[in-house]
Design a protein around this motif. Structure first.
Motif, PDB file in Angstrom:
ATOM      1  N   ARG A   1      31.632  -0.358 -35.447  1.00 17.43           N
ATOM      2  CA  ARG A   1      32.977  -0.343 -36.031  1.00 17.43           C
ATOM      3  C   ARG A   1      32.917  -0.628 -37.538  1.00 17.43           C
ATOM      4  O   ARG A   1      33.603   0.020 -38.335  1.00 17.43           O
ATOM      5  CB  ARG A   1      33.838  -1.385 -35.313  1.00 17.43           C
ATOM      6  N   LEU A   2      32.086  -1.601 -37.926  1.00 18.37           N
ATOM      7  CA  LEU A   2      31.938  -1.914 -39.345  1.00 18.37           C
ATOM      8  C   LEU A   2      31.289  -0.764 -40.105  1.00 18.37           C
ATOM      9  O   LEU A   2      31.712  -0.422 -41.224  1.00 18.37           O
ATOM     10  CB  LEU A   2      31.083  -3.183 -39.514  1.00 18.37           C
ATOM     11  N   GLU A   3      30.248  -0.175 -39.510  1.00 17.75           N
ATOM     12  CA  GLU A   3      29.562   0.921 -40.184  1.00 17.75           C
ATOM     13  C   GLU A   3      30.505   2.104 -40.397  1.00 17.75           C
ATOM     14  O   GLU A   3      30.476   2.761 -41.449  1.00 17.75           O
ATOM     15  CB  GLU A   3      28.337   1.341 -39.367  1.00 17.75           C
ATOM     16  N   GLU A   4      31.351   2.380 -39.416  1.00 19.73           N
ATOM     17  CA  GLU A   4      32.328   3.457 -39.566  1.00 19.73           C
ATOM     18  C   GLU A   4      33.332   3.131 -40.661  1.00 19.73           C
ATOM     19  O   GLU A   4      33.711   3.988 -41.468  1.00 19.73           O
ATOM     20  CB  GLU A   4      33.046   3.689 -38.236  1.00 19.73           C
ATOM     21  N   ARG A   5      33.764   1.880 -40.717  1.00 21.50           N
ATOM     22  CA  ARG A   5      34.729   1.433 -41.726  1.00 21.50           C
ATOM     23  C   ARG A   5      34.130   1.549 -43.135  1.00 21.50           C
ATOM     24  O   ARG A   5      34.805   1.972 -44.075  1.00 21.50           O
ATOM     25  CB  ARG A   5      35.135  -0.021 -41.445  1.00 21.50           C
ATOM     26  N   LEU A   6      32.849   1.191 -43.267  1.00 20.80           N
ATOM     27  CA  LEU A   6      32.193   1.168 -44.575  1.00 20.80           C
ATOM     28  C   LEU A   6      31.593   2.518 -44.953  1.00 20.80           C
ATOM     29  O   LEU A   6      31.283   2.767 -46.129  1.00 20.80           O
ATOM     30  CB  LEU A   6      31.095   0.108 -44.587  1.00 20.80           C
ATOM     31  N   GLY A   7      31.365   3.382 -43.941  1.00 16.89           N
ATOM     32  CA  GLY A   7      30.759   4.679 -44.209  1.00 16.89           C
ATOM     33  C   GLY A   7      29.290   4.600 -44.537  1.00 16.89           C
ATOM     34  O   GLY A   7      28.763   5.435 -45.290  1.00 16.89           O
ATOM     35  N   THR A   8      28.597   3.582 -43.991  1.00 21.24           N
ATOM     36  CA  THR A   8      27.163   3.441 -44.248  1.00 21.24           C
ATOM     37  C   THR A   8      26.508   2.704 -43.094  1.00 21.24           C
ATOM     38  O   THR A   8      27.182   1.967 -42.349  1.00 21.24           O
ATOM     39  CB  THR A   8      26.903   2.671 -45.562  1.00 21.24           C
ATOM     40  N   ARG A   9      25.205   2.869 -42.961  1.00 22.56           N
ATOM     41  CA  ARG A   9      24.462   2.158 -41.923  1.00 22.56           C
ATOM     42  C   ARG A   9      24.122   0.763 -42.422  1.00 22.56           C
ATOM     43  O   ARG A   9      23.647   0.582 -43.547  1.00 22.56           O
ATOM     44  CB  ARG A   9      23.171   2.911 -41.586  1.00 22.56           C
ATOM     45  N   LEU A  10      24.366  -0.231 -41.582  1.00 24.36           N
ATOM     46  CA  LEU A  10      24.045  -1.610 -41.931  1.00 24.36           C
ATOM     47  C   LEU A  10      22.687  -2.030 -41.382  1.00 24.36           C
ATOM     48  O   LEU A  10      22.005  -2.875 -41.969  1.00 24.36           O
ATOM     49  CB  LEU A  10      25.128  -2.556 -41.404  1.00 24.36           C
TER      50      LEU A  10
END
Length: 305
Positions: A45-54
């Protein structure tokens, strides 16, 4: 201001930080009391929100990407600040209690801190204050002190240092002494005078007198037949009784200078000072009794100097 983060996003950030610290979604899930799938969904969910892989993922391990490392550092700092903010709010509703142990030099104790302590205890009546008046260096851990005030505190990574004041120095004598021995006009004249000395108990070294001369700082190791050690106030008592000249903190002699029982000497060469610093152990949690004392002292110091 509209909301930037809902409860789901904030929860996802916490789980992301936990996964980064544990190095595993499974370990993070165990620590948080949720399922590994819930941790994985939160990270996605965070990666989708930020548009990058964590995280870079394999079947056996995870590791933060470059962007993930930077995001983690800032998120961890923000979460730590939130925890600290909650702690401070909770503690403001508490009462300081128990024993506060502080170590203070004799001069600073008598003329700066001790006169304030009745007001401090009035604010915190359940607090007991254990005061160590000495110029001796103390060991915070072995001796159980909460805080200390020191002159010229040395850098120490285990301690937090909060400046209190640069205490102005003054050279004084009684009018009677000056009538008897003459008034020095230059720094070199001090060699002809009775100069009361203070000796550091920790090193046995005599304290130099500090002056400004022609825009330059100058130190003089004056001579005399009186040497006090351990308690600087011994020199103050001697000078008040006409024993000679003495240099120490102006705040000790403010009343004497105001009523004329002491006279400032070599005033054109004045202007030097020594710093006093509040020290306390470095740690994530500062006991409320100590936090209350720190805040009180920093509030009062604005009236000094």
């Amino acid at each position: 201001m509209r909301r930037q983060f809902d409860d789901v996003v904030l929860g996802s950030i916490e789980l992301f930080c936990l996964a980064a610290e544990e190095g595993s979604f499974t370990a993070a899930a165990l620590a948080a009391g949720v399922t590994p799938a819930a941790v994985s969904r939160s990270i996605s969910r965070l990666e989708e929100r930020l548009g990058t892989r964590l995280f870079a993922r394999t079947t056996r391990s995870i590791r933060l990407t470059e962007g993930g490392r930077g995001y983690y550092q800032q998120c961890r700092q923000a979460l730590t600040q939130l925890v600290e903010a909650e702690r401070e709010v909770r503690e403001k509703e508490q009462e300081a209690s128990g024993t506060l142990r502080i170590s203070i030099p004799t001069t600073y104790g008598h003329y700066r801190v001790l006169p304030l302590l009745p007001e401090f205890r009035e604010r915190h009546p359940k607090l007991q204050i254990d005061i160590h008046l000495s110029n001796r260096n103390i060991d915070f851990v072995d001796e159980g002190y909460d805080a200390a005030i020191r002159v010229r505190a040395q850098p120490d990574s285990t301690l937090i240092a909060r400046p209190l004041e640069d205490a102005a120095l003054v050279l004084v004598a009684t009018p009677e002494y000056l009538r008897r021995a003459g008034t020095p006009q230059t720094l070199d004249d001090l060699a002809q005078h009775e100069c009361i000395q203070f000796e550091l108990p920790s090193s046995g070294r005599r304290i130099s007198w500090l002056f400004n001369e022609n825009g330059q700082e100058r130190e003089i190791l004056a001579n005399g037949n009186y040497v006090c050690s351990d308690d600087l106030l011994g020199g103050a008592t001697l000078v008040r009784h006409g024993a000679g000249l003495f240099q120490t903190y102006r705040f000790i002699f403010e009343q004497d200078l105001a009523d004329g029982t002491l006279v400032e000497v070599l005033q054109p060469f004045a202007g030097r000072s020594r710093p006093f610093t509040l020290l306390y152990p470095h740690g994530r949690h500062v006991p409320f009794r100590l936090r209350a004392f720190i805040d009180f002292l920093l509030e009062k110091k604005r009236g000094w100097g």
